[in-house]
Design an enzyme around this catalytic site. Structure first.
Site, PDB file in Angstrom:
ATOM      1  CE  LYS A  44     -11.723 -27.603  24.055  1.00 27.31           C
ATOM      2  NZ  LYS A  44     -13.038 -27.124  23.579  1.00 27.31           N
ATOM      3  CE1 TYR A  81     -15.967 -31.756  24.559  1.00 30.66           C
ATOM      4  CE2 TYR A  81     -14.302 -32.966  23.347  1.00 30.66           C
ATOM      5  CZ  TYR A  81     -14.670 -31.893  24.128  1.00 30.66           C
ATOM      6  OH  TYR A  81     -13.730 -30.948  24.489  1.00 30.66           O
ATOM      7  CG  ASN A 131     -13.209 -23.464  23.114  1.00 34.08           C
ATOM      8  OD1 ASN A 131     -12.536 -24.489  23.099  1.00 34.08           O
ATOM      9  ND2 ASN A 131     -14.461 -23.443  23.541  1.00 34.08           N
ATOM     10  CG  HIS A 146     -12.841 -29.821  28.609  1.00 33.71           C
ATOM     11  ND1 HIS A 146     -14.157 -29.834  28.223  1.00 33.71           N
ATOM     12  CD2 HIS A 146     -12.780 -30.486  29.800  1.00 33.71           C
ATOM     13  CE1 HIS A 146     -14.872 -30.494  29.132  1.00 33.71           C
ATOM     14  NE2 HIS A 146     -14.063 -30.901  30.103  1.00 33.71           N
ATOM     15  CD  GLU A 192     -15.375 -33.601  31.865  1.00 40.54           C
ATOM     16  OE1 GLU A 192     -16.437 -33.287  31.290  1.00 40.54           O
ATOM     17  OE2 GLU A 192     -14.563 -32.746  32.287  1.00 40.54           O
TER      18      GLU A 192
HETATM   19  P1  GDP Z   1     -17.706 -25.421  27.127  1.00 37.85           P
HETATM   20  O1  GDP Z   1     -18.232 -26.123  28.362  1.00 37.85           O
HETATM   21  O2  GDP Z   1     -17.495 -23.941  27.346  1.00 37.85           O
HETATM   22  O3  GDP Z   1     -16.461 -26.086  26.578  1.00 37.85           O
HETATM   23  O4  GDP Z   1     -18.809 -25.510  25.996  1.00 37.85           O
HETATM   24  P2  GDP Z   1     -19.853 -26.666  25.562  1.00 37.85           P
HETATM   25  O5  GDP Z   1     -19.885 -27.757  26.600  1.00 37.85           O
HETATM   26  O6  GDP Z   1     -21.125 -26.006  25.195  1.00 37.85           O
HETATM   27  O7  GDP Z   1     -19.219 -27.235  24.216  1.00 37.85           O
HETATM   28  C1  GDP Z   1     -18.149 -28.142  24.234  1.00 37.85           C
HETATM   29  C2  GDP Z   1     -17.175 -27.753  23.149  1.00 37.85           C
HETATM   30  O8  GDP Z   1     -17.810 -27.861  21.886  1.00 37.85           O
HETATM   31  C3  GDP Z   1     -16.700 -26.284  23.195  1.00 37.85           C
HETATM   32  O9  GDP Z   1     -15.646 -26.059  24.101  1.00 37.85           O
HETATM   33  C4  GDP Z   1     -16.275 -26.061  21.760  1.00 37.85           C
HETATM   34  O10 GDP Z   1     -14.981 -26.611  21.482  1.00 37.85           O
HETATM   35  C5  GDP Z   1     -17.324 -26.862  20.983  1.00 37.85           C
HETATM   36  N1  GDP Z   1     -18.468 -26.017  20.579  1.00 37.85           N
HETATM   37  C6  GDP Z   1     -19.405 -25.440  21.383  1.00 37.85           C
HETATM   38  N2  GDP Z   1     -20.333 -24.770  20.657  1.00 37.85           N
HETATM   39  C7  GDP Z   1     -19.948 -24.927  19.351  1.00 37.85           C
HETATM   40  C8  GDP Z   1     -20.503 -24.474  18.103  1.00 37.85           C
HETATM   41  O11 GDP Z   1     -21.523 -23.785  18.048  1.00 37.85           O
HETATM   42  N3  GDP Z   1     -19.824 -24.842  16.978  1.00 37.85           N
HETATM   43  C9  GDP Z   1     -18.685 -25.612  17.012  1.00 37.85           C
HETATM   44  N4  GDP Z   1     -18.085 -25.925  15.843  1.00 37.85           N
HETATM   45  N5  GDP Z   1     -18.156 -26.062  18.158  1.00 37.85           N
HETATM   46  C10 GDP Z   1     -18.765 -25.728  19.310  1.00 37.85           C
END
Ligand code: GDP
Length: 139
Positions: A11, A51, A114, A117, A128
């Site tokens: 990222k 997304y 974080n 991805h 993807e």
């Molecule tokens: P992943 O599969 O572990 O990447 O997590 P998710 O699919 O739930 O979320 C996709 C991405 O959205 C995450 O990798 C983070 O960059 C972002 N994200 C997830 N939860 C949050 C949140 O509560 N707040 C914010 N600002 N970003 C989030």
């Protein structure tokens, strides 16, 4: 049967901070093979499409803004049981909860920033990977 590819992005914050080399080293030393790789800048429209599944979530706008804020590195990784193996290597979504030895523990700054991805299913890995790479770009 589990699939053998997953899709990853380094990222913007992790790429900007010069962590791409170390992250790729962690990936390769865990036995993943690179079958496609490129760096690019996503437009907000492209990030929004990627997304799309998160459209209803409160952080969608912020996430799209972040993912289109700078250069990312996109790659297809190959390994037996790739999706699950890579999710183990990246760690929890929130770096604060990620285990030692994971990429997010080492390089994640916040739940949004974080570092990487990783696809969450074989089906999404295929979608993807095709979103970013043509057949010609895959080895
Ligand atoms: P992943 O599969 O572990 O990447 O997590 P998710 O699919 O739930 O979320 C996709 C991405 O959205 C995450 O990798 C983070 O960059 C972002 N994200 C997830 N939860 C949050 C949140 O509560 N707040 C914010 N600002 N970003 C989030």
């Amino acid at each position: 049967m589990a699939g053998n590819i997953t899709f990853t992005m380094i990222k913007p914050e992790a790429y900007q901070n010069g962590h791409a080399g170390k992250i790729l080293d962690m990936i390769l030393s865990k036995g993943f093979r690179l079958s496609a790789i490129k760096i690019l800048n996503l437009t907000s429209k492209q990030a929004g499409k990627f997304y799309e599944v998160h459209r209803e979530r409160p952080f969608y706008g912020e996430l799209v803004g972040f993912m289109s804020s700078g250069t990312i590195l996109a790659a297809i990784l190959e390994k037996e049981n790739a999706v699950e193996e890579y999710r183990k290597l990246i760690g929890s979504t929130n770096p604060a909860n990620a285990d030692e030895g994971t990429i997010r523990k080492a390089f994640g700054q916040s739940i949004q920033m974080n570092a990487v991805h990783g696809s969450d299913s074989d089906e999404n890995a295929a979608i993807e990977a095709s979103f970013f790479f043509s057949e010609l770009e895959r080895c």
